[in-house]
Design a protein around this motif. Structure first.
Motif, PDB file in Angstrom:
ATOM      1  N   UNK A  53      39.496  30.143  50.211  1.00 44.69           N
ATOM      2  CA  UNK A  53      40.599  30.951  49.703  1.00 44.69           C
ATOM      3  C   UNK A  53      40.001  31.986  48.763  1.00 44.69           C
ATOM      4  N   UNK A  54      40.266  33.263  49.052  1.00 43.27           N
ATOM      5  CA  UNK A  54      39.762  34.355  48.225  1.00 43.27           C
ATOM      6  C   UNK A  54      40.937  34.949  47.468  1.00 43.27           C
ATOM      7  N   UNK A  55      40.839  34.899  46.141  1.00 38.17           N
ATOM      8  CA  UNK A  55      41.887  35.424  45.266  1.00 38.17           C
ATOM      9  C   UNK A  55      41.307  36.641  44.553  1.00 38.17           C
ATOM     10  N   UNK A  56      41.654  37.873  45.005  1.00 32.63           N
ATOM     11  CA  UNK A  56      41.082  39.066  44.375  1.00 32.63           C
ATOM     12  C   UNK A  56      41.492  39.197  42.915  1.00 32.63           C
ATOM     13  N   UNK A  57      40.557  39.730  42.124  1.00 29.73           N
ATOM     14  CA  UNK A  57      40.844  39.988  40.714  1.00 29.73           C
ATOM     15  C   UNK A  57      41.537  41.336  40.579  1.00 29.73           C
ATOM     16  N   UNK A  58      42.365  41.450  39.574  1.00 34.89           N
ATOM     17  CA  UNK A  58      42.977  42.725  39.224  1.00 34.89           C
ATOM     18  C   UNK A  58      42.068  43.351  38.181  1.00 34.89           C
TER      19      UNK A  58
END
Length: 145
Positions: A123-128
């Protein structure tokens, strides 16, 4: 030992170790998790042997709780119909897991991607990375309210 506890309690991620909302698990087999952080994303690698993409559900609840659930409906092998089980360490019948992870504030939950390959759910959760306005708000002080 005392110094180890002090170092964990004083650590910025102490909630990861002590607080139940951060990392919860309910059932066996446990889906083991690796959590890596790159400059652009948080990456979760979860062991899900025997689960297909149709057996797994990934959701974001309450804005920042990543919930991963797996429910396997094991397909019976016709050769096992009249077989006698002697050892069943890999699991038999229906099994499942559920994990919850509290995500950091600086993520783009609408851009999360997930993939299952070779028994690993990634699971890839992009950073803001955009600059947030300061959470500090100056209050004007007057002599009367």
């Amino acid at each position: 030992m005392f110094h180890m506890v002090d170092s964990v309690v004083g650590h910025p991620f102490r909630r990861f170790f002590w607080s139940p909302p951060i990392f919860r698990e309910w059932s066996v087999p446990t889906a083991l998790v690796d959590w890596l952080e790159s400059p652009t994303a948080h990456i979760f690698k979860i062991s899900v042997p025997g689960f297909s993409k149709d057996d797994i559900q990934v959701q974001v609840e309450d804005g920042n709780i990543l919930r991963i659930k797996g429910e396997s409906g094991k397909v019976e092998d016709p050769h096992e119909k009249d077989a006698i089980w002697h050892v069943a360490e890999r699991g038999t019948g229906k099994g499942g897991f559920s994990r919850e992870i509290e995500l950091p504030e600086n993520v783009k939950v609408d851009q999360i991607k997930a993939q299952v390959e070779n028994g690993i759910l990634t699971i890839v959760v992009p950073k803001d990375t955009t600059q947030k306005s300061s959470r500090v708000k100056n209050i004007n002080i007057t002599s009367k309210l």
